[in-house]
Enzyme design. Structure first.
Site, PDB file in Angstrom:
ATOM      1  N   PHE A 364      -6.198  10.806  12.858  1.00 12.53           N
ATOM      2  CA  PHE A 364      -6.662  10.925  11.482  1.00 12.53           C
ATOM      3  C   PHE A 364      -5.502  11.238  10.551  1.00 12.53           C
ATOM      4  CE2 PHE A 364     -10.167  12.043  14.222  1.00 12.53           C
ATOM      5  CZ  PHE A 364     -11.278  11.463  13.634  1.00 12.53           C
ATOM      6  N   ASP A 365      -5.431  10.510   9.451  1.00 11.77           N
ATOM      7  CA  ASP A 365      -4.553  10.932   8.371  1.00 11.77           C
ATOM      8  C   ASP A 365      -5.170  12.184   7.746  1.00 11.77           C
ATOM      9  OD1 ASP A 365      -2.529  10.792   6.353  1.00 11.77           O
ATOM     10  OD2 ASP A 365      -4.049   9.974   5.011  1.00 11.77           O
ATOM     11  N   LYS A 366      -4.356  12.998   7.100  1.00 11.94           N
ATOM     12  CA  LYS A 366      -4.886  14.239   6.513  1.00 11.94           C
ATOM     13  C   LYS A 366      -5.429  14.004   5.110  1.00 11.94           C
ATOM     14  CE  LYS A 366      -2.288  17.445   4.614  1.00 11.94           C
ATOM     15  NZ  LYS A 366      -2.937  17.677   3.297  1.00 11.94           N
ATOM     16  N   VAL A 566      -7.576   6.386  11.598  1.00 14.89           N
ATOM     17  CA  VAL A 566      -8.481   6.567  10.469  1.00 14.89           C
ATOM     18  C   VAL A 566      -7.666   7.040   9.273  1.00 14.89           C
ATOM     19  CG1 VAL A 566     -10.604   7.649   9.655  1.00 14.89           C
ATOM     20  CG2 VAL A 566     -10.265   7.265  12.112  1.00 14.89           C
TER      21      VAL A 566
END
Length: 677
Positions: A364-366, A566
C-alpha cells in the site's frame, strides 16, 4: 457451440453511438420476430416433433407423409439458426459444434431416423436459446451502465436556457440540474448546494454533500485539482437542491463513458483459465475428429452394419464437443466484471479478476491510500528566517505552483496563517521527483522538500540546526519539509496526515480473506511510515522510498509470490505496472488511474478492496466448478456414446451441462458485498 457463445463478451457493443452496426445486427439472434425469435423457433420445432411422433406412433392409418412433413418442419425450425452459425464458422475455416450437430442430424435423416434427428435439433436449439437468454442477463447488466446518463441537458448559453442532447455539450457549458434528476455530464458545481447519490458510478452507498468550488478559474485551468466535495459525474443522481455545474468533459469522455467502454472491452484480457481451456481445445478437438473418423470403420472390425458405425461416430462428435468448457470461464468473467462494476469496482478483464483472488501479499502507498491525503501543517520551526511569517511566505509562494498533496496543504494552511500578508509570486518551478521542488523567488533560488533533497544533485547540505529540526519532527511522526532561500536555511515545516476512516477494518477483512502479508511502502521517513502503519494495523512499513525504490520493492515481493500494489495510479504507476495486480484508489476522477490500473476502485474508499478480493475468490471458485463439470461431462459422454448411448440423450446431457455452467456463473450477479460498510 454458436458463434455468439465463444465471443459473446468481446462482441458486447461499446454501448455508444458506434454500438449498433449492421455487422453486429447480422450476428444477433433476435431475428425478424423480436428478441426471442430463436427460442420461438425452438419451441415450434418441439411442437412439430411431438405431433410427428404422436401421428407416427398412434395414428398409423394416416398418410405416411404427414409425420414425415412434421419432422421436416421440425428440421427447418430447429436447424435455422444452427445452419446460420455453421455457415458463418465454415467461412472462417472453423469446424465446430454447430457443424457437427448438422452433420449428425443429416446423417440421422439419411439413415431414416427422422425423429431422432429432429429431437437432436430441438434439444440443441432449445439449449442455446435458453443459454443466450441467460447470458443476456449479464450483458444487460453492463448495458444498464450506459443508460445511467440522461439523453438531454438543460444548458445556459448566451443568457438563454436551452434543452440539448448531451452529445452536444461542450467543455465550459453551464448545465442546470433540477432536484432528483440525473446529472448529464462530468463537471464541478458553480452554484447551489446539494447531496449527490454517486452509487451508480462509484458504488458509495451514502449520498455525498456537494458545494460550489472556491475558485472557478482555478478549477477550469486545473480540473484534476477539484475537490471531491465540488466534483460531480454523469449518471449520478442529484438530491433535493437545484444546482448549476460547469462541464469539464464531453459525454464520450466522461468517467461513466470510459468505465462502460473499459468494462465492455474487459474480456480481451484473457484469464489463466481461459488460456488453459483454449490450449486444451486446440489439442482436444483434433483428437476427437480423429477418433470419430476411426469409428466410421468400426464395421470392419466388429460385426455390425455401416449404419451403426456411422451413427456411433456422429454421436461421439456431438458428445465430445467442448461447448460447456468453452463458455465456462467467459460466462463467469462477464458476470464477475458486471457485478464489480455495479459496486464501483472496475476490473479490466479475466486476468486481473482471477489474479486478485490468488494474491499472497499487498503493498500500500501511504498518502491518499491508507491516509486521507489531506495533511495539515502542525509545526513551523524557524532556523535562519526573520520569523515564522517569512518561512511560511516562501513556502506558500513556491508550493502554490505545485499540485502535490503536501504542496496543496502547505499552500492552503500557510495562506490561512498569513492572513493579510502579501505573498510574492514564484516562477520557474522544477520538480525533483520524490524529493521536492525548486523555483525562483525574488531573484533567488528557493528549495522546499525532504531532507534527502539537500546534499545531493549539487544542492548544498543542511546545517546542523536544520538537521536537528528535521530529526525532531520525524521523531514525533511528522512529515517534514525544509525550506531554503538562496544560502539561508529558513526552517522546517511539519505536517501530519490522518488515517482513512475504515482503513483498519478493511485491512482486517483482507486478512480474513487470506492475504498473508500487507506492507506500506512510502516515500515518507521511516518513522512517519511506521506511525501510520501502527495506527491502521499494518505489521510492516518501508519508508524513505523513491519511486524507483518502490518498483524494486514490488519486484522483491513478486519473487516471493503474487502481490498487488495499491496506490493512487499516478505517482505509483511504475510500481503498479510491476505488480501482479495494480489497484488504483479514487479512480473516477483520474484519467491516469483508469488507464494504468488493473483494478480501479472508483470511490475513494479502501473498504471496496475486500469486496473486490472476495468477489475474485468467489469467481475463481465458480470457474473451477464450471471447468470440472464441463470436463466431467465430456469424460462421461465420450465412452458412453462409444458403448451405445444415442445421439438424443447425448445432446440432452451436453446441452444440460452448458446451461448448468451458464446459470452457475450468473450466480455472481447476486454476490453480496459483505465487506462494504
Amino acid at each position: 457451440m454458436t458463434n455468439k457463445d465463444k465471443n459473446l463478451v468481446s462482441e458486447i457493443a461499446i454501448l455508444d453511438e458506434t454500438s449498433n452496426t449492421p455487422e453486429e445486427h447480422k450476428h444477433d439472434s433476435a431475428g425478424f420476430l423480436g428478441s426471442n425469435t430463436e427460442l420461438l423457433f425452438s419451441l415450434i420445432c418441439g411442437v412439430f416433433l411431438v405431433v410427428g411422433f404422436v401421428v407416427e406412433r398412434f395414428f398409423s392409418q394416416l398418410p405416411m407423409w404427414l409425420p414425415l412433413g412434421c419432422y421436416i418442419a421440425a428440421y427447418f425450425f430447429g436447424g435455422y439458426f444452427t445452419l446460420q452459425d455453421a455457415i458463418e464458422k465454415l467461412k472462417q475455416n472453423r469446424f465446430e459444434i454447430d457443424t457437427l450437430m448438422l452433420v449428425a442430424a443429416i446423417g440421422a435423416a439419411i439413415l431414416g431416423s427422422w425423429a431422432e434427428g429432429a429431437l437432436l435439433l430441438f434439444l440443441f436449439s432449445l439449449g442455446h436459446a435458453l443459454e443466450h437468454y441467460a447470458m443476456g442477463r449479464a450483458k444487460r447488466s453492463i448495458e444498464a451502465l450506459a443508460k445511467l446518463a440522461p439523453a438531454t441537458a438543460e444548458v445556459r448559453r448566451n443568457d438563454e436556457i436551452a434543452v440539448i442532447s448531451v452529445k452536444e455539450l461542450e467543455v465550459g457549458d453551464v448545465v442546470i440540474v433540477k432536484p432528483n434528476a440525473r446529472l448529464p455530464a462530468d463537471g464541478f458545481l458553480i452554484q447551489g448546494s446539494t447531496s449527490v447519490n454517486q452509487a451508480p458510478v462509484t458504488g458509495e452507498s451514502i449520498p455525498v454533500d456537494k458545494r460550489p468550488v472556491d475558485d472557478p478559474n482555478q478549477a477550469r485551468t486545473r480540473p484534476d485539482s477539484i475537490d471531491n466535495s465540488s466534483r460531480v459525474y454523469a449518471g449520478t443522481i442529484n438530491g433535493g437542491g437545484a444546482i448549476e455545474i460547469e462541464v469539464t468533459r464531453k459525454s464520450n469522455d466522461s468517467a461513466l463513458a470510459r468505465v462502460v467502454k473499459m468494462v465492455s472491452e474487459a474480456e480481451t484480457r484473457r484469464s489463466p483459465t481461459q488460456r488453459f481451456t483454449d490450449k486444451f481445445e486446440r489439442i482436444f478437438v483434433p483428437i476427437v475428429l480423429l477418433l470419430a473418423f476411426i469409428l466410421l470403420f468400426g464395421w470392419v472390425i466388429i460385426d455390425e452394419p455401416f449404419r451403426d458405425s456411422f451413427y456411433r461416430s456422429m454421436a461421439v462428435l456431438v458428445a465430445a464437443s467442448p461447448c460447456a468448457l468453452a463458455i465456462a470461464t467467459p460466462s463467469a468473467v462477464l458476470s464477475g466484471i458486471a457485478r464489480a462494476a455495479r459496486s464501483g469496482v472496475l476490473i479490466k478483464g479475466g486476468a486481473p479478476l482471477e489474479e486478485l483472488g490468488s494474491l499472497n501479499a499487498m503493498a500500500f502507498d501511504k498518502t491518499g491510500t491508507l491516509t486521507e491525503g489531506k495533511p495539515q501543517i502542525t509545526d513551523a520551526i524557524v532556523i535562519d528566517a526573520d520569523n515564522e511569517e517569512e518561512l511560511l511566505a516562501v513556502a506558500v509562494a513556491v508550493e502554490s505552483l505545485s499540485d502535490h498533496p503536501l504542496a496543496v496543504a502547505i499552500s492552503r494552511d500557510g495562506r490561512a496563517k498569513l492572513s493579510g500578508v502579501q505573498i510574492a509570486i514564484a516562477e520557474d518551478l522544477q520538480n525533483q521527483v520524490g524529493r521536492g521542488v525548486t523555483a525562483k523567488l525574488g531573484g533567488q533560488r528557493a528549495w522546499i522538500g525532504k531532507a534527502e533533497m539537500f546534499g545531493s544533485d549539487g544542492v548544498p547540505s543542511l546545517s546542523a540546526p536544520a538537521a536537528a529540526a528535521i530529526e525532531k519532527l520525524r521523531s514525533s511522526g511528522r512529515t517534514s519539509m525544509f525550506v531554503r532561500l538562496g544560502n539561508r536555511d529558513l526552517g522546517a515545516i511539519g505536517l501530519l496526515d490522518t488515517a482513512r476512516p475504515g482503513a483498519s477494518q478493511a485491512l482486517k477483512e483482507l486478512r480474513s480473506l487470506g492475504i498473508q502479508r500487507m506492507i506500506m511502502i512510502s516515500g515518507d521517513n521511516q518513522r512517519v511510515a511506521e506511525a501510520i502503519a501502527t495506527e491502521v494495523g499494518l505489521d510492516e512499513a518501508w519508508g524513505d522510498l523513491m519511486p524507483s525504490d518502490k518498483v524494486e520493492a514490488i519486484r522483491r515481493l513478486r519473487e516471493q509470490g503474487k502481490v498487488a500494489m495499491v496506490g493512487d495510479g499516478v505517482n505509483d504507476a511504475p510500481a503498479m505496472a510491476n505488480s501482479t495486480v495494480g489497484v488504483a484508489m479514487g479512480a473516477v476522477g483520474s484519467d491516469v488511474a483508469l488507464e494504468t490500473a488493473d483494478v480501479a476502485l472508483m470511490a475513494d474508499d479502501l473498504r471496496n478492496l475486500p469486496f473486490a478480493v472476495g468477489l475474485s475468490r468467489h469467481t475463481r471458485g465458480i470457474i473451477r466448478q464450471n471447468v470440472f463439470v464441463s470436463l466431467g461431462v465430456v469424460a462421461f459422454l465420450v465412452p458412453a456414446t462409444i458403448l451405445g448411448l444415442g445421439i438424443g440423450p447425448a445432446v440432452a446431457i451436453h446441452e444440460g451441462s452448458t446451461l448448468l455452467v451458464v446459470f452457475n456463473a450468473l450466480r455472481l450477479l447476486a454476490y453480496k458485498d459483505n465487506f462494504q460498510l
